[in-house]
Design a protein around this motif. Structure first.
Motif, PDB file in Angstrom:
ATOM      1  N   SER A 194      38.693  40.866  39.093  1.00 15.81           N
ATOM      2  CA  SER A 194      39.135  41.602  37.918  1.00 15.81           C
ATOM      3  C   SER A 194      38.742  40.874  36.633  1.00 15.81           C
ATOM      4  N   GLN A 195      38.915  39.570  36.629  1.00 16.34           N
ATOM      5  CA  GLN A 195      38.559  38.781  35.448  1.00 16.34           C
ATOM      6  C   GLN A 195      37.058  38.843  35.193  1.00 16.34           C
ATOM      7  N   MET A 196      36.241  38.775  36.227  1.00 16.67           N
ATOM      8  CA  MET A 196      34.792  38.854  36.046  1.00 16.67           C
ATOM      9  C   MET A 196      34.373  40.231  35.540  1.00 16.67           C
ATOM     10  N   ASN A 197      35.058  41.285  35.987  1.00 17.32           N
ATOM     11  CA  ASN A 197      34.743  42.618  35.476  1.00 17.32           C
ATOM     12  C   ASN A 197      35.058  42.729  33.989  1.00 17.32           C
ATOM     13  N   ILE A 198      36.135  42.117  33.547  1.00 19.40           N
ATOM     14  CA  ILE A 198      36.472  42.127  32.121  1.00 19.40           C
ATOM     15  C   ILE A 198      35.408  41.387  31.318  1.00 19.40           C
ATOM     16  N   TYR A 199      34.963  40.237  31.826  1.00 20.20           N
ATOM     17  CA  TYR A 199      33.915  39.487  31.125  1.00 20.20           C
ATOM     18  C   TYR A 199      32.615  40.273  31.046  1.00 20.20           C
ATOM     19  N   GLU A 200      32.253  40.973  32.119  1.00 20.90           N
ATOM     20  CA  GLU A 200      31.025  41.764  32.099  1.00 20.90           C
ATOM     21  C   GLU A 200      31.137  42.926  31.119  1.00 20.90           C
TER      22      GLU A 200
END
Length: 59
Positions: A37-43
């Motif tokens: 989830s955190q990586m999706n927010i960063y992307e």
């Protein structure tokens, strides 16, 4: 003959092992999903900043 592994006549070890496996698997699943989830927010933020930069460069 002595056993190399703990010998339990009551059958207590298997339920404890299953519960421990469930707890460890749940914690691992929680951390993996939060990381994804955190990586999706960063992307998402990266793509917005890139599009904003392109718009500024065009003007």
């Amino acid at each position: 003959m002595k056993y190399l592994y703990p010998h339990n006549e009551n059958g207590f070890l298997l339920p404890v092992a299953i519960v421990l496996l469930f707890i460890v698997s749940s914690v691992l699943l929680y951390f993996v999903t939060s990381y994804i989830s955190q990586m999706n927010i960063y992307e998402m933020l990266e793509s917005r900043y890139i599009s904003a930069t392109i718009k500024k460069m065009e003007n």
